[in-house]
Design a protein around this motif. Structure first.
Motif, PDB file in Angstrom:
ATOM      1  N   ALA A  83      38.934  46.005  40.357  1.00 16.53           N
ATOM      2  CA  ALA A  83      40.049  46.440  39.452  1.00 16.53           C
ATOM      3  C   ALA A  83      40.977  44.618  39.361  1.00 16.53           C
ATOM      4  CB  ALA A  83      41.071  47.490  39.608  1.00 16.53           C
ATOM      5  N   ARG A  84      40.814  44.551  40.273  1.00 13.96           N
ATOM      6  CA  ARG A  84      41.854  43.685  41.001  1.00 13.96           C
ATOM      7  C   ARG A  84      41.089  41.930  39.696  1.00 13.96           C
ATOM      8  NH1 ARG A  84      40.275  39.512  44.163  1.00 13.96           N
ATOM      9  NH2 ARG A  84      39.248  41.059  45.124  1.00 13.96           N
ATOM     10  N   ILE A  85      40.189  41.926  40.165  1.00  7.46           N
ATOM     11  CA  ILE A  85      39.100  40.954  38.994  1.00  7.46           C
ATOM     12  C   ILE A  85      39.807  41.205  37.738  1.00  7.46           C
ATOM     13  CG2 ILE A  85      37.301  39.726  38.170  1.00  7.46           C
ATOM     14  CD1 ILE A  85      35.989  41.005  41.345  1.00  7.46           C
ATOM     15  N   TYR A  86      40.159  41.775  36.920  1.00  8.25           N
ATOM     16  CA  TYR A  86      40.050  42.324  35.586  1.00  8.25           C
ATOM     17  C   TYR A  86      42.094  42.565  34.926  1.00  8.25           C
ATOM     18  CZ  TYR A  86      35.560  42.131  35.030  1.00  8.25           C
ATOM     19  OH  TYR A  86      33.974  41.458  34.771  1.00  8.25           O
ATOM     20  N   THR A  87      42.534  42.738  36.660  1.00 12.72           N
ATOM     21  CA  THR A  87      44.260  43.095  36.259  1.00 12.72           C
ATOM     22  C   THR A  87      43.677  44.060  36.449  1.00 12.72           C
ATOM     23  OG1 THR A  87      44.705  41.817  34.461  1.00 12.72           O
ATOM     24  CG2 THR A  87      44.959  40.364  36.025  1.00 12.72           C
ATOM     25  N   LEU A  88      43.425  45.091  36.412  1.00 12.15           N
ATOM     26  CA  LEU A  88      43.539  46.361  36.005  1.00 12.15           C
ATOM     27  C   LEU A  88      44.253  47.341  36.910  1.00 12.15           C
ATOM     28  CD1 LEU A  88      40.271  47.497  34.419  1.00 12.15           C
ATOM     29  CD2 LEU A  88      42.916  46.978  32.753  1.00 12.15           C
TER      30      LEU A  88
END
Length: 158
Positions: A50-55
């Motif tokens: 989620a952090r990688i995809y800014t989610l």
């Protein structure tokens, strides 16, 4: 262990994921996965992904932090109300796609599920990981570009 159902969305609906100038046919990916009922899934760590995809942040938090996501944001209301966490997400191998340093894999299906899992504190999601050939096969961008990339991959392999 029985595999969760793939692609509960209407089979008539077209669904694509676009990463830069690469376009992936999600229905084709689901058909490929459905054709292999014994295909294993892997655990996808929710917080890290989620952090990688800014989610891992709301739209408001991203605005306040002046962050521009590389991908579109899933509809928050839909994600929290309807995203089915029992359906594995789909990851494509993109290691032969980029020149120079680039990602090896990318999520191509499951952004609503990833957002919901993050909000609900789920530790892992199940994921189907397509190999390089399968990922190539579900691409639908221009044939001219695909031929050029094939030549590039051949040169890299030599």
């Amino acid at each position: 262990m029985p595999q969760p159902e793939i692609g509960r969305q209407a089979e008539s609906a077209e669904e694509y994921f676009e990463l830069l100038h690469h376009v992936y046919d999600i229905r084709a990916a689901r058909r490929l996965i459905a054709a292999d009922p014994g295909r294993p899934t892997q655990k996808l760590p929710v917080r890290e992904t989620a952090r990688i995809y800014t989610l891992d942040r709301t739209r408001e938090e991203l605005r306040e932090q002046h962050v521009i996501p590389l991908i579109g944001r899933p509809d928050e209301e839909y994600a929290l109300a309807h995203a089915d966490l029992s359906v594995p997400v789909i990851i494509a191998d993109v290691s032969n796609t980029f020149i120079g340093e680039g990602p090896e894999h990318t999520l191509v299906d499951g952004f609503h599920r990833l957002r919901r899992a993050f909000v609900e504190g789920v530790e892992n999601l199940e994921a189907y990981v397509l190999n390089a050939q399968e990922s190539w096969d579900i691409r639908v961008d221009s044939e001219k570009e695909r031929r050029g990339e094939r030549e590039l991959r051949t040169k890299r392999a030599q």
